[in-house]
Motif scaffolding. Sequence first.
Motif: not given
Length: 323
Positions: A79-89, A91-94, A144-148
Motif C-alpha cells: 500500500s502506497s498510502t495511509i488513511p490520513s493522506t489518501s483523501n489528498a490525492d 486519483i493517485a491512490d487508485v 477515506c480513499s484508502y478504505g474505498i
Amino acid sequence: MNDLSQSGAEIAVLGGDGFLGTHLVNALLSQGARLRVYGRNPRERYRNGTVVAVRGNFADGSALEEAVDGASLVYHLVSSTIPSTSNADPIADVQSNLIGSLHLLETMKRCGVNRIVYASSGGTVYGNPRNLPVAEDHSLDPLCSYGIVKVAVEKYLNMFSCVDGMTATVLRLSNPYGPLQRAHGAQGVISVFAHKILAGQNIEVWGDGTTVRDYIYIDDVVDAMLRAAHATHSGVYNIGSGVGHSLNRILEILADVIGKKVNVRYLPKRSFDVREIVLDVRRARAELGWQPETSLEEGIRRYCSTVADQIQTAVRLANAPIA
C-alpha cells in the motif's frame, strides 16, 4: 498448523520490506520457506539463499511476473498510502493501489498462480459502524480513499475467485503495532506516542482523545497470516483484538509502562476519522483456528522494552555537543 516449507514451492511476499512484511518474511524463513520479496527497494539482508529480492514498481506492474511466476502463494501487503493522506490525492491512490492490484491479479492468472492472501483494513472499510463489535457482514461505507480502494480490491478478489477459481483470503486487519514500526510517520499511534514520550517530546492528538480503536500486536497478525495460507476456500476475516481502547487510554498505559509524564496537545478532530471501531473476530477463530493472544498492556510492554534503549541512545546523540 503445518509449516509452509513442505511443498518446496516458493512464496511471493509483495511489500515484504515494510513493517508487516518484514515480520512475515522472518516468520516464513523460520519455517524454511523459499521466498521472493517484491518492492521498490527490497532489502539486501533478504539476499540469503532462501530469498530472491525482486525490484519493481507496483503501480505500473513492472517485474510482477518475475515475482509471482511459479509461486504457490502470494501475500499482497503493498500500500502506497495511509488513511490520513489518501483523501489528498484519491486519483493517485487508485492508480497506485487499485490499478497495481489489478496488474497483480492479471499476472497471477496468466502465470497460473491461484492462491493469494490480501491485507485489507478492518479499521477503515466499515466506516462508522452501526453496532460493535463489527462483523464481516457489516455494510462497507469507508470515509477515506484508502478504505474505498481496499474495498474495491476485495471486490476484484471476489470476482477472480468466482470466475477464475482463485482462492483469495482477505484479512481485515485492525491497528497492528510492534517492533520495527515506523515512529516518525502519520500512522501507528502506539509507536509514535512511545517514541515521543521516551524522547521527552510533546504529543499531538486529533480530537479529544476519546476515539476508540482495536489494536493488535504484530505477532498475532503474523500468526493469522500464516494460518490464512492454509485456507481451503476464499473468505474474509476480521483480524483484531476484539477489544477497543481510546487514545487517552493508550497514553495512560504508555505513561505507566515508560514511567514518564505525558504532555498532550489536543487538536480539532478530522472528518475522515472513524469514531469507534472494534472488530468481531469469531469467524477467524472458527474457520482459521486463530485468536489474538497478546493483551494491549503486554504488547505495549514488549514494544517499549524493545525500543527504549534505541530511543535513549538516539536522544543522547542528538543532544551531544558538536566537536
